[in-house]
Enzyme design. Structure first.
Site, PDB file in Angstrom:
ATOM      1  N   GLY A  23      32.265  20.792 112.655  1.00  0.00           N
ATOM      2  CA  GLY A  23      31.026  20.389 112.029  1.00  0.00           C
ATOM      3  C   GLY A  23      31.141  20.372 110.513  1.00  0.00           C
ATOM      4  CG  ASN A  29      22.759  27.965 110.098  1.00  0.00           C
ATOM      5  OD1 ASN A  29      22.122  27.258 109.304  1.00  0.00           O
ATOM      6  ND2 ASN A  29      23.619  28.884 109.691  1.00  0.00           N
ATOM      7  N   GLY A  68      31.378  21.275 118.278  1.00  0.00           N
ATOM      8  CA  GLY A  68      31.650  21.580 119.673  1.00  0.00           C
ATOM      9  C   GLY A  68      31.530  23.029 120.071  1.00  0.00           C
ATOM     10  CG  HIS A  69      32.452  26.383 117.348  1.00  0.00           C
ATOM     11  ND1 HIS A  69      31.938  27.584 116.919  1.00  0.00           N
ATOM     12  CD2 HIS A  69      32.401  25.555 116.282  1.00  0.00           C
ATOM     13  CE1 HIS A  69      31.596  27.492 115.645  1.00  0.00           C
ATOM     14  NE2 HIS A  69      31.860  26.265 115.241  1.00  0.00           N
ATOM     15  CB  CYS A 116      30.247  29.644 107.005  1.00  0.00           C
ATOM     16  SG  CYS A 116      30.741  28.575 108.367  1.00  0.00           S
TER      17      CYS A 116
END
Length: 392
Positions: A69, A155, A204-205, A331
Site C-alpha cells: 500500500g 487506520n 493485501g496484508h 509504521c
C-alpha cells in the site's frame, strides 16, 4: 496463549491465499517471457487482475499491482502530481487530509521539499472526520491543485470519511481524487466505480494476503508518471519482474474478503462493541477516540486513551500478559511522538501519549476480547503508577 488484537497492522494470510502462493511459487516462468512458462505466468497474472477488478468494481485495465500500500500511495501522489504538472505547470498544490497515513503525508511533504509542491492539510473534527466546509474552502484554489487525497477510513481511530461528499467536491472543481482504502477493504463494501475516486490504494496484508503485495487502481485517462524505469510492466507504471505468486494470493484473499464482507462486518462489530463496553467498565476514565460505535466507524477498530498512562507501557504490559495491541500505526512504531491523528483531532499531547489501539480480524474471538478485559485493569494501574514514579 497469545491473543492478537493488532489486525489493523497486519493480519495472517488465509489458508487459501497461502496455499495459492505456495502452489504458484513452485512454478518457473517470468510473466514477461514469451515461452510456455512465461505465457502461463502471464495467464495467472491477468486472471488475478480480472478477479481483483471484479471484487472492487473496476476494469482489469485499471488495476496496477505494487509491492505494498505504501508503494501504491507513493505512486498515486507523486505520479499524479508529476502527471498533472506535465500538463499544467501551475498545478503545484496537494490537498491532503490531516489524518492520512504517513505513507501519504511523507511523500506529500517530500514533494514539497524536492519538487516545489505546496501541501494543504484539510482539517478534521474531534472525531477525525473531515470538516466539509473547510475542505470546500480549500478548493478556492482548485486551478492550482494537482490532486486531493482523502482516506476511506482512518487506520488509527477507525473514523469513516464522507466519501460521497468529498467526491462531489472534487468533481465540481475538476480535481482528481485519490483514496487510500487499505483499512476499508474486507470490512466495508468498496466499489471503485461508485466511489467517485480517480485512484484507489489497496494493501493485501490487511485482508489476508501475504505481506509484500498491494494495488493501485487508476482511471485509464488519469495523467500519471512512473516512479521507476527499466521495464514496461503494469502499463509502464511499475518497472520490474511481476510477483505472480503474491498477486495470485492477493486475488484469492480479496475474493474471500469481499464475498464474506457482510458476515465479517457483523462479526467484527459484535466483538468491537463487546470490547468497547468492556474497556469502559474495566477502566472507567479511558476515553474512546473517534465516533461512538453506532456512528461512522470501522467494524473492527477501537482506540482509547488512558489518562496518566504511557501507551508504550500499556503495550508492553499487555504483551507480557499475552495480549497484543498497538499504540497506533505500525509504521510509526518506536517513534516517541504522539499520534498526528489524535493531535489533528484536538487531543492534547499528554493524553495522546496514552493511546492504545485494539483492532480485530476475521480470526478474532470472544476469548481474545475477554483476555484483554481480564488483563486491562491491572495493566492500566501498573502503567499509571509507572507514570507517577517517572514524573517525580
Amino acid at each position: 496463549m497469545s491473543h492478537y488484537l493488532d489486525h489493523a497492522a497486519s493480519t495472517a494470510p488465509t489458508p487459501a491465499a497461502l496455499a495459492a502462493y505456495v502452489e504458484e511459487a513452485g512454478h518457473a516462468g517470468n510473466a514477461s517471457s514469451l515461452h510456455a512458462a512465461g505465457r502461463r505466468a502471464r495467464r495467472v497474472l491477468e486472471e488475478s487482475r480480472e478477479t481483483v477488478a471484479a471484487c472492487l468494481d473496476a476494469r482489469p485495465s485499471e488495476v496496477i499491482f505494487t509491492s505494498s500500500g505504501t508503494e501504491a500511495n507513493n505512486l498515486a501522489l507523486k505520479g499524479i502530481f508529476w502527471g498533472r504538472r506535465s500538463q499544467d505547470a501551475a498545478r503545484r498544490r496537494l490537498l491532503v487530509s490531516a489524518v492520512e497515513h504517513h505513507s501519504l503525508l511523507d511523500p506529500a511533504f517530500w514533494l514539497a521539499g524536492h519538487a516545489g509542491a505546496e501541501v494543504a492539510l484539510a482539517e478534521v473534527d474531534q472525531n477525525g472526520r473531515l470538516e466539509l466546509a473547510a475542505l470546500a474552502a480549500e478548493f478556492g484554489e482548485a486551478s492550482s491543485t494537482a490532486l486531493a487525497s482523502v482516506m476511506w477510513a482512518n487506520n488509527e481511530v477507525g473514523t469513516l470519511q464522507p466519501i460521497a461528499e468529498v467526491a462531489r467536491l472534487c468533481q465540481r472543481f475538476g480535481v482528481p481524487l485519490h483514496r487510500a482504502a487499505a483499512s476499508a477493504v474486507g470490512q466495508l463494501p468498496v466499489s471503485f466505480a461508485a466511489s467517485g475516486a480517480d485512484a484507489l490504494t489497496v494493501s493485501g496484508h490487511k485482508f489476508g494476503a501475504p505481506l509484500g503485495v498491494g494495488a493501485l487502481l487508476t482511471r485509464r485517462d488519469l495523467p500519471i508518471e512512473s516512479l521507476t524505469q527499466g521495464g514496461s510492466q503494469e502499463r509502464g507504471l511499475r518497472a520490474g519482474t511481476v510477483n505472480v505468486p503474491a498477486i495470485r494470493a492477493f486475488a484469492v484473499a480479496l475474493a474471500e474478503a469481499t464475498s464474506t464482507q457482510a458476515e465479517r462486518a457483523a462479526h467484527l462489530t459484535s466483538l468491537r462493541d463487546r470490547l468497547i463496553a468492556g474497556v469502559r467498565r474495566a477502566v472507567p476514565d479511558a476515553v474512546l477516540r473517534g465516533p461512538e460505535p453506532a456512528t461512522g466507524r470501522l467494524p473492527g477498530s477501537a482506540l482509547f486513551t488512558f489518562p496518566g498512562c504511557e501507551g508504550d507501557s500499556l503495550l508492553y504490559l499487555l504483551d507480557s500478559a499475552g495480549v497484543q495491541a498497538s499504540t497506533g500505526s505500525a509504521c510509526q512504531a518506536g517513534i516517541p511522538q504522539p499520534s498526528h491523528v489524535l493531535l489533528a483531532m484536538g487531543v492534547d499531547e499528554e493524553s495522546a501519549r496514552g493511546a492504545l489501539r485494539f483492532s480485530l480480524g476475521s480470526t478474532s474471538t470472544e476469548a481474545d476480547v475477554d483476555a484483554l478485559l481480564a488483563a486491562l485493569p491491572s495493566v492500566a494501574e501498573r502503567a499509571r503508577n509507572a507514570g507517577l514514579t517517572s514524573a517525580r
